[in-house]
Design a protein around this motif. Structure first.
Motif, PDB file in Angstrom:
ATOM      1  N   ASP A 196       0.583  -1.234   0.124  1.00 18.85           N
ATOM      2  CA  ASP A 196      -0.008  -0.006   0.135  1.00 18.85           C
ATOM      3  C   ASP A 196       0.816   1.292   0.001  1.00 18.85           C
ATOM      4  O   ASP A 196       0.437   2.254  -0.855  1.00 18.85           O
ATOM      5  CB  ASP A 196      -0.941  -0.249   1.335  1.00 18.85           C
ATOM      6  N   THR A 197       2.125   1.036   0.761  1.00 22.31           N
ATOM      7  CA  THR A 197       2.958   2.447   0.581  1.00 22.31           C
ATOM      8  C   THR A 197       3.304   2.776  -0.623  1.00 22.31           C
ATOM      9  O   THR A 197       3.444   3.745  -1.110  1.00 22.31           O
ATOM     10  CB  THR A 197       4.004   2.194   1.946  1.00 22.31           C
ATOM     11  N   LEU A 198       3.835   1.468  -1.090  1.00 24.92           N
ATOM     12  CA  LEU A 198       4.496   1.646  -2.453  1.00 24.92           C
ATOM     13  C   LEU A 198       3.662   2.037  -3.625  1.00 24.92           C
ATOM     14  O   LEU A 198       3.730   3.024  -4.468  1.00 24.92           O
ATOM     15  CB  LEU A 198       5.048   0.274  -3.008  1.00 24.92           C
ATOM     16  N   ARG A 199       2.118   1.804  -3.574  1.00 23.43           N
ATOM     17  CA  ARG A 199       1.252   2.179  -4.441  1.00 23.43           C
ATOM     18  C   ARG A 199       0.603   3.699  -4.275  1.00 23.43           C
ATOM     19  O   ARG A 199       0.591   4.252  -5.173  1.00 23.43           O
ATOM     20  CB  ARG A 199       0.011   1.472  -4.298  1.00 23.43           C
ATOM     21  N   ARG A 200       0.761   4.058  -3.113  1.00 23.45           N
ATOM     22  CA  ARG A 200       0.585   5.300  -2.534  1.00 23.45           C
ATOM     23  C   ARG A 200       1.598   6.376  -3.085  1.00 23.45           C
ATOM     24  O   ARG A 200       1.455   7.288  -3.538  1.00 23.45           O
ATOM     25  CB  ARG A 200       0.748   5.399  -1.264  1.00 23.45           C
ATOM     26  N   VAL A 201       3.072   5.993  -2.774  1.00 22.22           N
ATOM     27  CA  VAL A 201       4.097   6.667  -3.388  1.00 22.22           C
ATOM     28  C   VAL A 201       3.969   6.899  -4.884  1.00 22.22           C
ATOM     29  O   VAL A 201       4.467   7.928  -5.508  1.00 22.22           O
ATOM     30  CB  VAL A 201       5.261   6.166  -2.944  1.00 22.22           C
ATOM     31  N   ALA A 202       3.776   5.763  -5.415  1.00 25.78           N
ATOM     32  CA  ALA A 202       3.816   5.875  -7.235  1.00 25.78           C
ATOM     33  C   ALA A 202       2.380   6.509  -7.584  1.00 25.78           C
ATOM     34  O   ALA A 202       2.860   7.096  -8.784  1.00 25.78           O
ATOM     35  CB  ALA A 202       3.559   4.037  -7.416  1.00 25.78           C
ATOM     36  N   ALA A 203       1.448   6.638  -6.759  1.00 25.17           N
ATOM     37  CA  ALA A 203       0.411   7.496  -7.369  1.00 25.17           C
ATOM     38  C   ALA A 203       0.587   8.972  -7.449  1.00 25.17           C
ATOM     39  O   ALA A 203       0.049   9.656  -8.095  1.00 25.17           O
ATOM     40  CB  ALA A 203      -0.918   7.142  -6.369  1.00 25.17           C
ATOM     41  N   VAL A 204       1.806   9.461  -6.696  1.00 23.86           N
ATOM     42  CA  VAL A 204       2.092  10.909  -6.433  1.00 23.86           C
ATOM     43  C   VAL A 204       3.324  11.007  -7.134  1.00 23.86           C
ATOM     44  O   VAL A 204       4.245  12.066  -6.611  1.00 23.86           O
ATOM     45  CB  VAL A 204       1.920  11.530  -5.158  1.00 23.86           C
ATOM     46  N   ALA A 205       4.006   9.999  -7.794  1.00 25.87           N
ATOM     47  CA  ALA A 205       5.580  10.011  -8.437  1.00 25.87           C
ATOM     48  C   ALA A 205       5.726  11.208  -9.025  1.00 25.87           C
ATOM     49  O   ALA A 205       6.841  11.704  -8.820  1.00 25.87           O
ATOM     50  CB  ALA A 205       5.946   8.844  -8.898  1.00 25.87           C
ATOM     51  N   ASP A 206       4.832  12.011 -10.020  1.00 25.11           N
ATOM     52  CA  ASP A 206       5.264  12.963 -10.846  1.00 25.11           C
ATOM     53  C   ASP A 206       5.353  14.307  -9.573  1.00 25.11           C
ATOM     54  O   ASP A 206       6.223  15.028 -10.120  1.00 25.11           O
ATOM     55  CB  ASP A 206       4.099  13.403 -11.576  1.00 25.11           C
ATOM     56  N   ARG A 207       4.621  14.503  -8.775  1.00 27.09           N
ATOM     57  CA  ARG A 207       4.716  15.542  -7.801  1.00 27.09           C
ATOM     58  C   ARG A 207       5.930  15.589  -7.001  1.00 27.09           C
ATOM     59  O   ARG A 207       6.481  16.295  -6.814  1.00 27.09           O
ATOM     60  CB  ARG A 207       3.533  15.485  -6.694  1.00 27.09           C
ATOM     61  N   LEU A 208       6.490  14.244  -6.594  1.00 28.75           N
ATOM     62  CA  LEU A 208       7.539  14.008  -5.937  1.00 28.75           C
ATOM     63  C   LEU A 208       8.618  14.416  -6.600  1.00 28.75           C
ATOM     64  O   LEU A 208       9.618  14.903  -6.369  1.00 28.75           O
ATOM     65  CB  LEU A 208       7.567  12.444  -5.314  1.00 28.75           C
ATOM     66  N   GLU A 209       8.850  13.727  -7.955  1.00 27.81           N
ATOM     67  CA  GLU A 209       9.794  14.185  -8.756  1.00 27.81           C
ATOM     68  C   GLU A 209       9.850  15.730  -9.140  1.00 27.81           C
ATOM     69  O   GLU A 209      11.317  15.950  -9.393  1.00 27.81           O
ATOM     70  CB  GLU A 209       9.778  13.297 -10.105  1.00 27.81           C
TER      71      GLU A 209
END
Length: 311
Positions: A183-196
């Motif tokens: 779930d953490t991995l999916r959560r991070v992946a969902a906002v990957a563009d914003r994080l990048e």
């Protein structure tokens, strides 16, 4: 696309680039003392960066739609933007650090600019042994990945964050990842563009630690290689506080590893106390100590390898 990079004196090729490769069996990277193959998803598309050392230079070759991006970023990825001016004076504050810098003066810190690339293995390493984490990482890359551009057979691109985010938990279970990490991995992946898009390590850390399941340990482990932050010291690691404490004081243990929400462990507090004279360069000091000083003695068995993938 190719370019030639000028390397600094005593440049440590394998030591500097080690954070880009999770061992010999990493499906997305290959590293030796003179050569790196690194598959990555760039803003311009999939790419592979090939670095080949030849004395005091390295030839950088890019493949794929993102070839131009990796060539432009090659010097930063190789740690050549890492500014170590003045560090020798700082290292003189402790004889062990001074000696470590004398022994490994060519270590640099990478700056890849690709945060999710480092978040994937870091999230998978939460609360499990390194072998368990790598096993799951390799399975995920093989499950979601695709052939990387370039001539190296068997090299795979890391997963597209969108595919990770769109996959339900049950996809990850047979890959050895329980629901909390999945779930953490999916959560991070969902906002990957914003994080990048975070412009600096402080912003990236703030955005990461706002996400459920992402704490200081995960943020530091991913931000440090993505941004080349020399002060992103890892708090919450099982081994690092003891290694730092042993190197700087000779004590086999830095203290208890027990922590609680809002309270770091005794071992982490002791590590931060020892690193305080090196504020601004604490992660670099840890990098040096981990590379150039002996590990503390072990007093118990290694963590058992576990897997629930077949249940």
């Amino acid at each position: 696309m190719r370019t030639v990079l000028e390397l600094p004196a005593h440049y440590d090729f394998a030591g500097t680039l080690a954070p880009l490769c999770l061992g010999r069996a990493d499906p997305a990277a290959r590293l030796s003392h003179t050569e790196l193959w690194w598959a990555v998803r760039t803003p311009d598309g999939p790419a592979t960066l090939h670095l080949r050392r030849n004395g005091d230079t390295a030839e950088a070759t890019g493949y794929g739609a993102g070839a131009g991006w990796v060539i432009e970023a090659a010097d930063a990825i190789a740690g050549l933007h890492d500014d170590v001016r003045g560090f020798a004076t700082l290292a003189d504050r402790h004889p062990v650090v001074r000696r470590a810098w004398h022994d490994r003066p060519g270590l640099r810190m990478t700056r890849t600019g690709r945060l999710f690339t480092h978040l994937l293995p870091t999230v998978l390493a939460q609360k499990v042994s390194g072998k368990e984490a790598f096993r799951s990482y390799a399975k995920i890359v093989r499950h979601f990945g695709e052939p990387a551009p370039g001539p190296l057979d068997g090299l795979l691109l890391p997963p597209d964050p969108a595919r990770i985010a769109a996959s339900p938990y049950w996809v990850f279970h047979p890959l050895g990842v329980e629901q909390k990490r999945a779930d953490t991995l999916r959560r991070v992946a969902a906002v990957a563009d914003r994080l990048e898009a975070a412009p600096d390590p402080a912003t990236a850390t703030a955005r990461l630690t706002c996400l459920p399941g992402v704490g200081d340990w995960t943020a530091a482990e991913a931000v440090r290689p993505a941004y080349g932050d020399p002060d992103a010291v890892t708090v919450g690691d099982y081994n690092i506080p003891h290694h730092v404490g042993y190197a700087l004081t000779g004590a086999a243990r830095a203290g208890s590893r027990e922590s609680a929400p809002g309270r770091i462990s005794e071992a982490d507090a002791r590590m931060l106390e020892l690193l305080e004279p090196f504020a601004g360069q604490r992660a670099r000091v840890v990098q040096l100590l981990m590379a150039a000083t002996p590990a503390p003695p072990r007093f118990g068995p290694r963590m058992p390898l576990r897997s629930f993938a077949r249940f």
